[in-house]
Design a protein around this motif. Structure first.
Motif, mmCIF file in Angstrom:
data_model
loop_
_atom_site.group_PDB
_atom_site.id
_atom_site.type_symbol
_atom_site.label_atom_id
_atom_site.label_comp_id
_atom_site.label_asym_id
_atom_site.label_seq_id
_atom_site.Cartn_x
_atom_site.Cartn_y
_atom_site.Cartn_z
ATOM 1 N N SER A 117 0.831 -1.203 0.000
ATOM 2 C CA SER A 117 0.000 0.000 0.000
ATOM 3 C C SER A 117 0.862 1.248 0.000
ATOM 4 O O SER A 117 2.043 1.203 0.342
ATOM 5 C CB SER A 117 -0.883 0.041 1.250
ATOM 6 N N ILE A 118 0.221 2.346 -0.391
ATOM 7 C CA ILE A 118 0.824 3.663 -0.217
ATOM 8 C C ILE A 118 -0.049 4.419 0.781
ATOM 9 O O ILE A 118 -1.282 4.452 0.643
ATOM 10 C CB ILE A 118 0.920 4.416 -1.563
ATOM 11 N N PHE A 119 0.588 4.989 1.796
ATOM 12 C CA PHE A 119 -0.132 5.730 2.835
ATOM 13 C C PHE A 119 0.280 7.196 2.783
ATOM 14 O O PHE A 119 1.289 7.555 2.176
ATOM 15 C CB PHE A 119 0.202 5.173 4.217
ATOM 16 N N TRP A 120 -0.479 8.035 3.455
ATOM 17 C CA TRP A 120 -0.117 9.449 3.555
ATOM 18 C C TRP A 120 -0.660 10.020 4.857
ATOM 19 O O TRP A 120 -1.620 9.480 5.429
ATOM 20 C CB TRP A 120 -0.663 10.239 2.358
ATOM 21 N N VAL A 121 -0.042 11.093 5.307
ATOM 22 C CA VAL A 121 -0.629 11.934 6.353
ATOM 23 C C VAL A 121 -0.374 13.384 5.956
ATOM 24 O O VAL A 121 0.540 13.676 5.181
ATOM 25 C CB VAL A 121 -0.016 11.707 7.762
ATOM 26 N N SER A 122 -1.214 14.252 6.475
ATOM 27 C CA SER A 122 -1.018 15.683 6.263
ATOM 28 C C SER A 122 -0.391 16.272 7.516
ATOM 29 O O SER A 122 -0.887 16.057 8.622
ATOM 30 C CB SER A 122 -2.351 16.362 5.989
ATOM 31 N N LEU A 123 0.688 17.007 7.326
ATOM 32 C CA LEU A 123 1.292 17.668 8.483
ATOM 33 C C LEU A 123 0.630 19.010 8.751
ATOM 34 O O LEU A 123 0.917 19.657 9.756
ATOM 35 C CB LEU A 123 2.792 17.859 8.263
ATOM 36 N N LYS A 124 -0.242 19.437 7.834
ATOM 37 C CA LYS A 124 -0.922 20.721 8.043
ATOM 38 C C LYS A 124 -2.252 20.506 8.743
ATOM 39 O O LYS A 124 -2.652 21.297 9.573
ATOM 40 C CB LYS A 124 -1.170 21.403 6.695
ATOM 41 N N GLY A 133 -1.594 6.492 9.595
ATOM 42 C CA GLY A 133 -1.486 6.866 8.187
ATOM 43 C C GLY A 133 -2.769 6.555 7.434
ATOM 44 O O GLY A 133 -3.437 5.571 7.720
ATOM 45 N N ASN A 134 -3.098 7.434 6.494
ATOM 46 C CA ASN A 134 -4.304 7.249 5.671
ATOM 47 C C ASN A 134 -3.918 6.468 4.426
ATOM 48 O O ASN A 134 -2.868 6.711 3.827
ATOM 49 C CB ASN A 134 -4.881 8.599 5.275
ATOM 50 N N LEU A 135 -4.794 5.570 4.016
ATOM 51 C CA LEU A 135 -4.504 4.753 2.840
ATOM 52 C C LEU A 135 -4.708 5.571 1.567
ATOM 53 O O LEU A 135 -5.749 6.206 1.385
ATOM 54 C CB LEU A 135 -5.431 3.539 2.826
ATOM 55 N N LEU A 136 -3.687 5.573 0.704
ATOM 56 C CA LEU A 136 -3.844 6.233 -0.593
ATOM 57 C C LEU A 136 -4.207 5.192 -1.642
ATOM 58 O O LEU A 136 -5.182 5.356 -2.379
ATOM 59 C CB LEU A 136 -2.545 6.936 -0.989
ATOM 60 N N LEU A 137 -3.402 4.140 -1.733
ATOM 61 C CA LEU A 137 -3.644 3.102 -2.743
ATOM 62 C C LEU A 137 -3.337 1.740 -2.135
ATOM 63 O O LEU A 137 -2.327 1.574 -1.455
ATOM 64 C CB LEU A 137 -2.732 3.301 -3.958
ATOM 65 N N LYS A 138 -4.233 0.801 -2.375
ATOM 66 C CA LYS A 138 -3.987 -0.585 -1.946
ATOM 67 C C LYS A 138 -3.788 -1.408 -3.221
ATOM 68 O O LYS A 138 -4.601 -1.314 -4.143
ATOM 69 C CB LYS A 138 -5.197 -1.085 -1.155
ATOM 70 N N MET A 139 -2.719 -2.184 -3.272
ATOM 71 C CA MET A 139 -2.412 -2.950 -4.487
ATOM 72 C C MET A 139 -2.523 -4.431 -4.186
ATOM 73 O O MET A 139 -2.348 -4.846 -3.035
ATOM 74 C CB MET A 139 -1.011 -2.612 -4.971
ATOM 75 N N ASN A 140 -2.772 -5.210 -5.222
ATOM 76 C CA ASN A 140 -2.869 -6.649 -5.020
ATOM 77 C C ASN A 140 -1.596 -7.360 -5.450
ATOM 78 O O ASN A 140 -0.916 -7.984 -4.651
ATOM 79 C CB ASN A 140 -4.055 -7.207 -5.802
ATOM 80 N N SER A 141 -1.252 -7.203 -6.725
ATOM 81 C CA SER A 141 -0.087 -7.925 -7.227
ATOM 82 C C SER A 141 1.152 -7.032 -7.299
ATOM 83 O O SER A 141 2.239 -7.517 -7.573
ATOM 84 C CB SER A 141 -0.390 -8.516 -8.606
ATOM 85 N N ASP A 142 0.994 -5.756 -7.037
ATOM 86 C CA ASP A 142 2.150 -4.854 -7.087
ATOM 87 C C ASP A 142 2.808 -4.742 -5.716
ATOM 88 O O ASP A 142 2.143 -4.829 -4.686
ATOM 89 C CB ASP A 142 1.720 -3.451 -7.525
ATOM 90 N N ILE A 143 4.121 -4.559 -5.750
ATOM 91 C CA ILE A 143 4.870 -4.378 -4.499
ATOM 92 C C ILE A 143 5.546 -3.013 -4.565
ATOM 93 O O ILE A 143 6.614 -2.866 -5.182
ATOM 94 C CB ILE A 143 5.911 -5.493 -4.320
ATOM 95 N N PRO A 144 4.944 -1.982 -3.961
ATOM 96 C CA PRO A 144 5.540 -0.647 -4.082
ATOM 97 C C PRO A 144 6.822 -0.551 -3.264
ATOM 98 O O PRO A 144 6.931 -1.136 -2.190
ATOM 99 C CB PRO A 144 4.456 0.268 -3.516
ATOM 100 N N ARG A 145 7.805 0.180 -3.800
ATOM 101 C CA ARG A 145 9.062 0.345 -3.059
ATOM 102 C C ARG A 145 9.410 1.819 -2.918
ATOM 103 O O ARG A 145 9.110 2.423 -1.904
ATOM 104 C CB ARG A 145 10.196 -0.419 -3.746
ATOM 105 N N ALA A 146 10.063 2.402 -3.947
ATOM 106 C CA ALA A 146 10.496 3.787 -3.830
ATOM 107 C C ALA A 146 9.344 4.727 -4.193
ATOM 108 O O ALA A 146 8.423 4.347 -4.920
ATOM 109 C CB ALA A 146 11.678 4.026 -4.757
ATOM 110 N N ILE A 147 9.431 5.958 -3.672
ATOM 111 C CA ILE A 147 8.362 6.923 -3.937
ATOM 112 C C ILE A 147 8.977 8.317 -4.042
ATOM 113 O O ILE A 147 9.993 8.602 -3.396
ATOM 114 C CB ILE A 147 7.283 6.839 -2.834
#
Ligand SMILES: *[C@@H]1O[C@H](CO)[C@@H](O)[C@H](O)[C@H]1NC(C)=O
Ligand SMILES: *[C@@H]1O[C@H](CO)[C@@H](O)[C@H](O)[C@H]1NC(C)=O
Ligand SMILES: *[C@@H]1O[C@H](CO)[C@@H](O)[C@H](O)[C@H]1NC(C)=O
Ligand SMILES: *[C@@H]1O[C@H](CO)[C@@H](O)[C@H](O)[C@H]1NC(C)=O
Ligand SMILES: *[C@@H]1O[C@H](CO)[C@@H](O)[C@H](O)[C@H]1NC(C)=O
Length: 574
Positions: A117-124, A133-147
């Motif tokens: 998954s990719i998560f995010w938070v707002s510092l503002k 952390g809030n979920l941005l994207l949940k993936m099934n077969s993808d493995i996210p690494r760098a961003i």
């Protein structure tokens, strides 16, 4: 007037020096800063196992992950005032690989390879954040690494490490408009960076086998170019500065660099080696915001922000206050204010590891009471292992070393003895100088048991009778003499014993006379000589017909031998 101005100029220059750094790297429990290939300072000693790292050039702030912190996982570090802040709570099974920050909207993004998954938070706007952390994207077969983020156009870019279908993708900050921008001729894209100034993507590809490459494209994934191909690197993270690309390589344990505009077939240059240290994991370059926005078009938000000096290093816009968020780094918050620290931590924010710099020469551990305990290295002692057991142990220039139990032992120089070489070896007895009638003062010094110093004439005293030494020497002499006599006697005895038995009987070998009439002066041999040749197994005897005709019938050879032996003469003491 000028003096004050000059002073200001100098101090401004000094501050600039202190704050200047080329690259920052997470390594073990600290963040290291390098200037011109030399480590200049470090921060983050209070942490445990730092990994991903991101840099916000607008607010002069680092963001990083501590994998082993108790409760929080992502932290901020403001370079201007050296303040830490925990930002996100730790998930039980998280594996944060990439971290990126958009200073314009104050959004922090990260990838979690375990959650896919990719998560995010707002510092503002922290009120609406999920503390994990809030979920941005949940993936099934993808493995996210760098961003990485494009703050000007509002995109988040990430790499997907699925071996069968690796990709580089992007989406809007709210997760919409997800697009695959690179999916051809790509293997294992471990790291990615966005260069706002040149509007380019840079990524690091760990290719099949021993190969790796650094490639670039525009922000849509088109116009691909290869900056570098090489072998034997195990690339882990990449970052860009105004002029160069830097990356961490776990193959050679090295940080490498190459100019952004390097001509083809350029060789990378080694910047830092970490063979003797914790492996470097995350890396960022000091790509200043003024360099990043230099001459760019259509990025008004960021440009305005960057030009407004009051914004830089001012995190008030992020509404991070001590009472908010995870305030106790390693502990629990009590009634919303004070911290109750976990064992091993102290300080108002439980941010100081009690073992940090506690044991000088030894290993530190946390005792049952939460206090640090030292296990000293061999040869060191003290509560903090601060003293060397050999220090001042051997007196009189004795050489100190350690025995098997790590206890100090002294090797004393010629004239001294004792466990610490504290006593002078007695040349005569310690009483000798007192018994001597010595009047002349010489430079010889004797220490008596009463520790008084007596100056004595050594030569005069030496010839005197010594009540202890001389009788001992005499006794030794007598013992030696007795030993000599005893051994001589024993030797002669042994020599005698060694002598062989003598045979008296003689056999006359003259064939013309009978044994009875033979005279000693006739030709004869001593049977001993013959017998000795073969220990009397086959004694000498003459052919029956010629020598002893009278004995022919009654005495065969064997009986004759018996006869001979019975005639042997034995020494008395045999
Ligand atoms: C960086 O180091 C090199 C040699 O190590 C030296 O020649 C150069 O002047 C240094 N640059 C700066 C800015 O200190
Ligand atoms: C990689 O992607 C393929 C196809 O998208 C999928 O079938 C496979 O399960 C993925 N691999 C992993 C390890 O998730
Ligand atoms: C600069 O930043 C301050 C604080 O955020 C803000 O009040 C001010 O309006 C900004 N100025 C400009 C020109 O953006
Ligand atoms: C930290 O985590 C422990 C257990 O995981 C929990 O008991 C404690 O309350 C947490 N502390 C904070 C400040 O959240
Ligand atoms: C030591 O020698 C001095 C003279 O040199 C003599 O007067 C004195 O009696 C002597 N003392 C002893 C104990 O022999």
């Amino acid at each position: 007037m000028c003096k004050i101005q000059c002073l200001f100029a100098v101090s401004a220059f000094l501050i600039g020096l202190v704050n200047s750094w080329d690259i920052a790297i997470t390594s073990g429990d600290q963040i290291e800063f390098y200037t011109n290939e030399t480590k200049t300072s470090e921060a983050g000693m209070r942490f445990k196992d730092l990994s991903a790292l991101a840099y916000d050039a607008v607010h002069n702030m680092l963001l990083f992950v501590d994998k082993q912190s108790d409760n929080a996982s992502i932290f901020s570090y403001q370079l201007a005032n050296k303040k830490y802040q925990s930002l996100v709570k730790k998930r039980s099974n998280e594996n944060i690989q990439g971290l990126a920050f958009d200073p314009v909207k104050g959004l922090l993004f990260w990838t979690d390879a375990n959650e896919r998954s990719i998560f995010w938070v707002s510092l503002k706007d922290r009120a609406n954040n999920d503390p994990y952390g809030n979920l941005l994207l949940k993936m099934n077969s993808d493995i996210p690494r760098a961003i990485a983020v494009d703050s000007c156009r509002g995109y988040v870019y990430w790499t997907n490490m699925n071996i069968t279908r690796p990709t580089i993708e992007r989406a809007r900050f709210d997760g919409t408009d997800r697009t695959v921008i690179v999916d051809k001729n790509i293997y294992s894209p471990v790291s990615i960076a966005v260069d706002l100034k040149t509007q380019k993507l840079y990524w690091l590809d760990d290719r099949e086998g021993i190969h790796y490459s650094i490639e670039t494209s525009d922000l849509e994934g088109n116009n691909r170019e290869t900056l570098l191909v090489g072998t034997h690197h195990r690339p882990n993270a990449l970052t860009i500065s105004n002029n160069a690309v830097y990356w961490i390589d776990w193959g050679y344990n090295t940080v490498w660099t190459i100019p952004k505009n390097a001509p083809e077939n350029s060789e990378p240059k080694e910047i830092v080696n970490f063979v003797d240290r914790s492996p470097f994991v995350g890396i960022v370059a000091n790509y200043t915001i003024s360099d990043q926005i230099d001459g760019i078009q259509g990025c008004d938000n960021l440009v305005e922000m960057a030009k407004n000096k009051s914004v830089i290093s001012d995190l008030s816009t992020f509404k991070i206050s001590p009472d908010e968020g995870l305030f106790c780094l390693h502990g629990e918050k009590l009634n919303g204010k004070a911290c109750k620290c976990s064992p091993g931590y102290k300080g108002d924010r439980c941010d100081v590891y009690v073992c940090h710099n506690h044991c000088f020469e030894g290993d530190c551990s946390i005792g049952g009471d939460g206090n640090p305990q030292c296990r000293c290295n061999k040869g060191f002692t003290g509560e903090r292992c601060q003293s060397n057991v050999c220090d001042n142990h051997c007196l009189n220039n004795g050489y100190c070393s350690l025995d098997d139990n790590a206890q100090p032992i002294c090797n004393c120089p010629g004239d001294y003895e004792g466990s610490r070489c504290e006593t002078l070896r007695p040349i005569s007895t310690t009483q000798a100088p007192l018994n001597c009638n010595c009047t002349k003062e010489t430079n010889a010094v004797f220490l008596t048991p009463s520790s008084e110093i007596h100056y004595v004439d050594v030569t005069g005293c030496d010839s005197a009778w010594d009540s202890v030494r001389d009788p001992v020497i005499m006794a030794l002499g007598v013992i030696c003499g007795l030993l000599c006599i005893t051994s001589t006697v024993l030797c002669t005895r042994v020599m005698k014993l060694k002598k062989r038995p003598r045979i008296k009987k003689r056999i006359i070998v003259n064939k013309n006379v009978t044994p009875m009439t033979a005279r000693p002066d006739q030709c004869e041999i001593t049977i001993e000589n013959c017998c000795n040749m073969n220990i009397c197994e086959t004694p000498c005897f003459e052919p029956r017909s010629t020598i002893r005709p009278t004995l022919l019938d009654s005495k065969p050879g064997k009986e004759e031998k018996k006869n001979l032996i019975s005639n042997m003469e034995y020494p008395e003491d045999y």
